[in-house]
Motif scaffolding. Structure first.
Motif, short mmCIF file in Angstrom:
data_model
loop_
_atom_site.label_atom_id
_atom_site.label_comp_id
_atom_site.label_asym_id
_atom_site.label_seq_id
_atom_site.Cartn_x
_atom_site.Cartn_y
_atom_site.Cartn_z
N LEU A 179 -39.97 -1.94 -14.45
CA LEU A 179 -39.91 -3.26 -14.26
C LEU A 179 -38.28 -3.64 -14.74
O LEU A 179 -37.63 -4.14 -14.49
N VAL A 180 -38.33 -2.93 -16.18
CA VAL A 180 -36.95 -3.11 -17.12
C VAL A 180 -36.05 -2.23 -16.15
O VAL A 180 -34.90 -2.95 -16.05
N ALA A 181 -36.29 -1.13 -15.59
CA ALA A 181 -35.30 -0.25 -14.99
C ALA A 181 -34.82 -1.04 -13.65
O ALA A 181 -33.84 -1.08 -13.37
N GLN A 182 -35.81 -1.78 -13.07
CA GLN A 182 -35.28 -2.59 -11.78
C GLN A 182 -35.00 -4.08 -12.30
O GLN A 182 -34.66 -4.83 -11.20
N LYS A 183 -34.66 -4.32 -13.56
CA LYS A 183 -34.08 -5.57 -14.05
C LYS A 183 -35.05 -6.71 -13.70
O LYS A 183 -34.77 -7.78 -13.60
N LYS A 184 -36.29 -6.40 -13.65
CA LYS A 184 -37.10 -7.47 -13.35
C LYS A 184 -37.78 -7.76 -14.62
O LYS A 184 -39.02 -7.55 -15.20
N TYR A 185 -36.89 -8.46 -15.60
CA TYR A 185 -37.39 -8.73 -16.92
C TYR A 185 -38.63 -9.53 -16.98
O TYR A 185 -39.48 -9.34 -18.10
N ASP A 186 -38.78 -10.45 -16.30
CA ASP A 186 -39.64 -11.47 -16.56
C ASP A 186 -41.00 -10.87 -16.28
O ASP A 186 -42.09 -11.15 -17.30
N GLU A 187 -41.10 -10.23 -15.26
CA GLU A 187 -42.18 -9.31 -14.90
C GLU A 187 -42.73 -8.17 -16.00
O GLU A 187 -43.78 -8.08 -16.23
N ALA A 188 -41.57 -7.62 -16.57
CA ALA A 188 -41.50 -6.69 -17.45
C ALA A 188 -42.29 -7.26 -18.61
O ALA A 188 -43.35 -6.52 -19.32
N ILE A 189 -41.74 -8.45 -19.10
CA ILE A 189 -42.46 -9.12 -20.35
C ILE A 189 -43.87 -9.41 -20.20
O ILE A 189 -44.46 -9.05 -21.16
N ALA A 190 -44.20 -9.93 -19.01
CA ALA A 190 -45.65 -10.20 -18.45
C ALA A 190 -46.46 -9.14 -18.78
O ALA A 190 -47.61 -9.09 -19.32
N THR A 191 -45.97 -7.87 -18.30
CA THR A 191 -46.47 -6.45 -18.27
C THR A 191 -46.74 -6.11 -19.68
O THR A 191 -47.83 -5.53 -20.12
N PHE A 192 -45.82 -6.18 -20.33
CA PHE A 192 -45.85 -5.61 -21.82
C PHE A 192 -46.68 -6.43 -22.76
O PHE A 192 -47.44 -6.08 -23.54
N ASP A 193 -46.84 -8.00 -22.46
CA ASP A 193 -47.68 -8.78 -23.15
C ASP A 193 -49.16 -8.27 -22.73
O ASP A 193 -50.01 -8.25 -23.83
N ARG A 194 -49.46 -7.68 -21.59
CA ARG A 194 -50.88 -7.19 -21.37
C ARG A 194 -51.19 -6.24 -22.04
O ARG A 194 -52.13 -6.03 -22.75
N ALA A 195 -50.10 -4.87 -22.22
CA ALA A 195 -50.06 -3.94 -22.80
C ALA A 195 -50.62 -4.25 -24.54
O ALA A 195 -51.30 -3.48 -24.98
N LEU A 196 -49.73 -5.28 -24.93
CA LEU A 196 -49.89 -5.49 -26.62
C LEU A 196 -51.57 -6.27 -26.82
O LEU A 196 -51.76 -6.02 -27.64
N GLU A 197 -51.95 -7.05 -25.60
CA GLU A 197 -52.95 -7.50 -25.74
C GLU A 197 -54.03 -6.40 -25.80
O GLU A 197 -55.04 -6.44 -26.70
N LEU A 198 -53.84 -5.38 -25.18
CA LEU A 198 -54.69 -4.08 -25.02
C LEU A 198 -54.60 -3.38 -26.48
O LEU A 198 -55.64 -2.86 -26.79
N ASP A 199 -53.48 -3.39 -26.83
CA ASP A 199 -53.40 -2.46 -28.11
C ASP A 199 -52.19 -3.07 -28.83
O ASP A 199 -51.01 -2.73 -28.73
#
Lengths: 255, 360
Positions: A179-199
């Protein structure tokens, strides 16, 4: 018959008795089997001797089912800079054990180092074809497509990977990278938030999340995340470098 | 006394009822635990029970730390046992000249070819090994079940033997459909199966059915014999059930590892019994039973070490790749073992039958 003292006497009988019995006739087939047997025995003995000599040089008693064992030589060759040799070893491993994903990952990595981008992608595609329901296989193929800027198939594979295992933070992080590579930063942030929630203790995910925030212009949050990444793993030089760059940018008024 | 009466006196009557203890080789506890697979069921139960408890390490983990040693003493030795038995049987060279004299060279050459061409030959050799393994275990379950029937004076017609064989086969078919990189996936790429919904669904449904059949087959076999007024030795049923549990309860990788350990234990026990009994019956025998047993096991352990640990390094020293050598030598040892086994456990017109019939 040679000279016999006192023929026809007891001596004669004893000599006859001591004579070895006439050997049973051996057929050509039996002779052939014997030749093959001794050749087989010789080959086995030779392999055992040279194998024993090599064992004393390179290894101790290994565990039979230690899957990492088969990559041992590939690692040595890679460390010596023999990328072609390492790729040969790893390629054999992936064909013999097509269900072992670590072989594909390592082979793709070596092919990438050697500049064989087409070979690298073909390796990841083979990993997926042999393990279509494996989240990791989908992930490595998705990342392979992403590196070649083929974002659509990359998105298919990475979304499937996440849907196959929603609890794996590395899968979310890989999707975040896309998503970062596609410049979809808001979606990327939400996705990383989920990853950080898990680890929440994974330094690499903090670094990736910080990059997404930095691109989105959220520099203060990015700084916090880079700092946390370095705090979690002081050896994470990529995060430390990113943090320095961001601080420089912020000091120059880029905030 | 008439001839019929004499025969009736000589042949013990077939046992009646549902299940009987049967005539064991050494002691019921030994035969049921080691040869029957009872120990493996206790292990599976311990893993399941400890897995539910929050405190303490799971039993599986404790045993996993001992796995390399178990593989060394059970698994490697068991693969070597078939070869040791092949060459230590009386008249082996005359009875099986190709197997004893030509096959070793053929095997070594085929392994060399497979290692040299891992993509074309090696991959297929490994797939053959993984596909054949569950069949081999099913065949061993069948052989042991039939052996205990003979030994326990439970006569088997050809039809009976087919029933026993059918009861042993579901775990193999299940493994054929389930395991990655072997069986069905050897012939059809997993992605192709997934792309074909009908094939994928049929595979899933058949697997579920086969799991049920695996557990239903042993009681069905008992009922079949009971209907004919005969009782099966319980150990014959236990062997079939244990093999079924190995391939259904344990996940894929654990199945391949743990099944070989328990199967190896089973195999070493029965092979040692046959070896010792044959040696003890020789007119020129001077050794105690335990000397024969130790000698046999020592040979198996030594040959197992050379085959598994040294031979791959030998191929590597000869110029072949390590990844291919280390995996394909293991595959070839397995396949060699499967082939040799098919010959050394024959009962018809074979000295093995005398051991099966003889008292402990």
């Amino acid at each position: 018959m040679g000279w016999v003292p006192f023929p026809g006497t007891l001596t004669d009988a004893i000599i006859e008795h001591l004579k070895p019995p006439a050997p049973a006739p051996v057929s050509a087939k039996q002779k052939g089997y014997r030749v093959l047997f001794y050749l087989g025995l010789g080959a086995f003995g030779l392999l055992a001797i040279v194998g024993g000599a090599r064992a004393s040089v390179v290894r101790k008693l290994p565990s039979l089912y230690d899957a990492a064992d088969i990559y041992e030589r590939a690692t040595e060759l890679e460390e010596r800079g023999d990328l072609a040799g390492a790729a040969r070893e790893l390629s054999a491993a992936t064909f013999i054990q097509p269900q072992e994903l670590s072989g594909y990952e390592r082979l793709g990595y070596v092919q990438g180092l050697a500049g064989d981008a087409a070979g690298e992608l073909a390796t990841y595609e083979r990993a997926y074809l042999n393990n279509p329901l494996s989240p990791r296989a989908n992930m490595i193929l998705g990342l392979g497509y992403m590196r070649r800027q083929r974002y659509e198939p990359a998105s298919d594979r990475l979304h499937l990977a996440v849907s196959l295992d929603d609890r794996d933070p590395m899968l979310h992080a890989a999707l975040g990278d896309l998503l970062v590579a596609q410049k979809k930063y808001d979606e990327a942030i939400a996705t990383f938030d989920r990853a950080l929630e898990l680890d929440p203790d994974e330094s690499a995910i903090h670094n990736k999340a910080a990059i997404a925030h930095a691109y989105a212009g959220k520099h203060e949050r990015a700084r916090q995340l880079f700092e946390r990444a370095v705090q979690l793993d002081p050896g994470n030089h990529e995060a430390a470098g990113n943090l320095q760059q961001l601080l420089t940018l912020m000091n120059q008024g880029g905030q | 006394m008439s001839a019929a009466a004499a025969v009736a006196r000589a042949v013990p009557p077939a046992p009646r009822g549902t299940l009987v203890l049967g005539r064991t080789f050494l002691h019921p506890a030994f035969d049921y635990l080691l040869i029957g697979g009872g120990l493996s069921l206790l292990f599976a139960a311990a893993v399941a029970l400890r897995g539910r408890e929050a405190a303490g390490p799971p039993a599986g983990l404790v045993l996993t730390s001992a796995l390399p040693m178990l593989i060394f003493v059970c698994n490697m030795a068991h693969f070597a046992a078939s070869t040791v038995r092949l060459y230590t049987r009386e008249g082996a060279l005359a009875r099986n000249p190709f197997l004893t004299m030509a096959f070793p060279l053929v095997s070594l050459a085929l392994v060399a070819l497979a290692i040299a061409f891992p993509e074309k030959l090696g991959a297929n050799l490994n797939a053959l090994y993984f596909t054949w393994s569950p069949y081999h275990y099913a065949a061993q379950a069948y052989g042991l079940a039939v052996m205990y029937c003979y030994r326990s004076s439970c006569p088997l017609t050809d039809r009976d033997k087919w029933r026993v064989r059918l009861a042993c086969l579901p775990p193999f078919v299940l493994a054929f459909l389930s395991f990655p990189a072997s069986g069905l996936e050897w012939f059809v790429a997993p992605a192709t199966i997934l792309d074909n919904p009908a094939l994928h669904t049929t595979r899933q449904v058949t697997r579920m059915v086969l799991i049920a059949v695996t557990f239903l087959a042993p009681p069905a076999l008992v009922l079949y014999f009971r209907r004919g007024g005969r009782a099966l030795p319980a150990i014959s049923v236990l062997v079939i059930l244990a093999n079924g549990i190995w391939w259904t309860v344990l996940p894929y990788l654990q199945a391949f590892v743990w099944v070989t350990v328990f199967h190896g234990l089973q195999y070493l026990a029965i092979t040692s019994i046959f070896h010792v009994q044959e040696r003890m019956k020789r007119p020129d025998n001077r050794g105690a039973w335990w000397i024969h047993a130790l000698w046999f096991y020592g040979l198996c352990l030594g040959l197992g070490y050379v085959l598994f640990q040294v031979l791959p390094l030998g191929y590597e020293a000869a110029g072949f790749g390590w990844a291919a050598s280390s995996t394909l030598v293991v595959a070839a040892i397995n396949i060699h073992h499967f082939i040799v086994d098919a010959y050394i456990w024959r009962l018809k017109k074979d000295p093995n039958y005398r051991v099966v019939e003889s008292a402990a």
